[in-house]
Enzyme design. Structure first.
Site, short mmCIF file in Angstrom:
data_model
loop_
_atom_site.label_atom_id
_atom_site.label_comp_id
_atom_site.label_asym_id
_atom_site.label_seq_id
_atom_site.Cartn_x
_atom_site.Cartn_y
_atom_site.Cartn_z
CE LYS A 1 -1.16 -0.11 4.96
NZ LYS A 1 0.09 -0.78 5.30
NE ARG B 1 -0.79 0.14 11.19
CZ ARG B 1 0.10 0.60 10.33
NH1 ARG B 1 0.02 1.80 9.83
NH2 ARG B 1 1.09 -0.17 9.94
NE ARG C 1 8.39 -3.49 4.13
CZ ARG C 1 7.23 -3.00 4.56
NH1 ARG C 1 6.27 -2.71 3.70
NH2 ARG C 1 7.01 -2.82 5.83
NE ARG D 1 9.14 -0.65 8.20
CZ ARG D 1 7.87 -0.42 7.92
NH1 ARG D 1 7.55 0.14 6.77
NH2 ARG D 1 6.92 -0.72 8.78
NE ARG E 1 4.80 -4.41 11.02
CZ ARG E 1 5.40 -4.18 9.85
NH1 ARG E 1 6.48 -4.85 9.51
NH2 ARG E 1 4.90 -3.30 9.03
P1 AMP Z 1 3.83 1.39 8.65
O1 AMP Z 1 5.02 1.99 7.99
O2 AMP Z 1 2.54 1.99 8.18
O3 AMP Z 1 3.82 -0.12 8.61
O4 AMP Z 1 3.92 1.79 10.22
C1 AMP Z 1 5.01 1.36 11.02
C2 AMP Z 1 4.60 1.33 12.48
O5 AMP Z 1 4.22 2.66 12.90
C3 AMP Z 1 3.39 0.48 12.81
O6 AMP Z 1 3.74 -0.90 12.99
C4 AMP Z 1 2.87 1.13 14.09
O7 AMP Z 1 3.69 0.78 15.19
C5 AMP Z 1 3.12 2.61 13.80
N1 AMP Z 1 1.95 3.23 13.13
C6 AMP Z 1 1.88 3.75 11.87
N2 AMP Z 1 0.66 4.23 11.60
C7 AMP Z 1 -0.07 4.03 12.72
C8 AMP Z 1 -1.42 4.29 13.07
N3 AMP Z 1 -2.28 4.86 12.21
N4 AMP Z 1 -1.82 3.95 14.32
C9 AMP Z 1 -0.99 3.39 15.22
N5 AMP Z 1 0.29 3.10 14.95
C10 AMP Z 1 0.75 3.41 13.71
#
Ligand code: AMP
Length: 211
Positions: free
Chosen positions: A13, A86, A125, A158, A169
Site C-alpha cells: 500500500k 488503523r 523488503r 526495518r 504485526r
Molecule cells: P507502517 O510503515 O505503516 O507499517 O507503520 C510502522 C509502524 O508505525 C506500525 O507498525 C505502528 O507501530 C506505527 N503506526 C503507523 N501508523 C499508525 C497508526 N495509524 N496507528 C498506530 N500506529 C501506527
C-alpha cells in the site's frame, strides 16, 4: 480526491499510494513515515513511539489523531492516507475531523494479500538509508545486493520487518485494523483490489477504481 489506503503490512500500500499520489497530484501522508522521522530526529513523539513500533504494536489513538489533526490543518491539497486509520476509533476520529473542515473521503482502497505472501514480502523488503528508495529481493531486487540503484546508499531492513516481529504485526492487523475495513464497507466506501497481482496490474487496478 481524498483516499485512505488499507491492507496488511507488506500489501504494497505504501508504494502504490506513492505512485497514485504522483499520478493524481495528491499529497501522500504515511503515518509510519511521520513516526519513523520522529524516531530518527529523537523528538518526544519519536521517543514514545519507538518501543511500540519496534515491538510491532500500535501507537495510541490519541497520539495518532493529534498528529493527523496537525497534518490536516497544514495541507490544503487532496491526499492519500497510507497506514491510517488503523483502528475503528481512528476511522471515527477522521470522520469528525474532516467534517469540522467541511471535507469528505472519497474511498478506502483495500489491498487484499494473504498471510503467506505478506511474510515473504516483508522479510524481503529493504530501503536505502540515504534516499529511502524501496526494494524487495523477491519482486524488485537492487542491481547490486545491499546497494541502492538510485544513489549507491546502503540498503537496510526495518526493525519491524524482522521475522519475529512480523507475526505480532499480523495479529495486531487482524485484531485492530480489520474492523476499519468493516467500518468503510458499512459506509459503502470500501474498494477491494487484489494485491497479489503484479505490481503494474495492482497500480492499474487502483487507477481504474478511483478514476
Ligand atoms: P507502517 O510503515 O505503516 O507499517 O507503520 C510502522 C509502524 O508505525 C506500525 O507498525 C505502528 O507501530 C506505527 N503506526 C503507523 N501508523 C499508525 C497508526 N495509524 N496507528 C498506530 N500506529 C501506527
Amino acid at each position: 480526491m481524498r483516499l485512505v489506503f488499507l491492507g496488511p503490512p507488506g500489501s504494497g500500500k505504501g508504494t502504490q499510494a506513492k505512485i497514485l499520489a504522483e499520478k493524481k497530484n495528491l499529497t501522500h501522508i504515511s503515518t509510519g513515515d511521520v513516526l519513523r522521522n520522529a524516531v530518527k530526529n529523537g523528538t518526544e513523539l519519536g521517543k514514545k513511539a519507538k518501543p511500540i513500533m519496534d515491538a510491532g504494536g500500535l501507537v495510541s489513538d490519541n497520539i495518532i489523531l493529534g498528529m493527523i489533526k496537525e497534518l490536516l490543518q497544514k495541507t490544503d491539497d487532496d491526499f492519500i492516507f497510507d497506514g491510517f486509520p488503523r483502528t475503528a476509533a481512528q476511522a471515527e476520529g477522521l470522520v469528525k475531523m474532516m467534517a469540522e473542515l467541511g471535507i469528505k473521503l472519497d474511498a478506502a482502497v483495500n489491498l487484499d494479500v494473504d498471510d503467506e505472501e505478506v511474510l515473504k514480502r516483508l522479510t524481503g523488503r529493504f530501503f536505502c538509508e540515504k534516499c529511502s528508495a524501496d526494494f524487495n529481493i523477491n519482486t524488485r531486487p537492487p542491481k547490486v545486493e545491499g546497494i541502492c540503484d538510485k544513489c549507491g546508499g546502503k540498503l537496510m531492513q526495518r526493525d519491524d520487518d524482522k521475522t519475529e516481529v512480523i507475526a505480532d504485526r499480523l495479529n495486531v492487523y487482524r485484531e485492530k485494523t480489520k474492523p476499519v475495513e468493516d467500518f468503510y464497507r458499512a459506509n459503502n466506501m470500501l474498494v477491494n483490489v487484489n494485491g497479489t497481482q503484479s505490481f503494474d496490474d495492482v497500480a492499474a487496478a487502483i487507477l481504474n477504481v478511483v478514476s
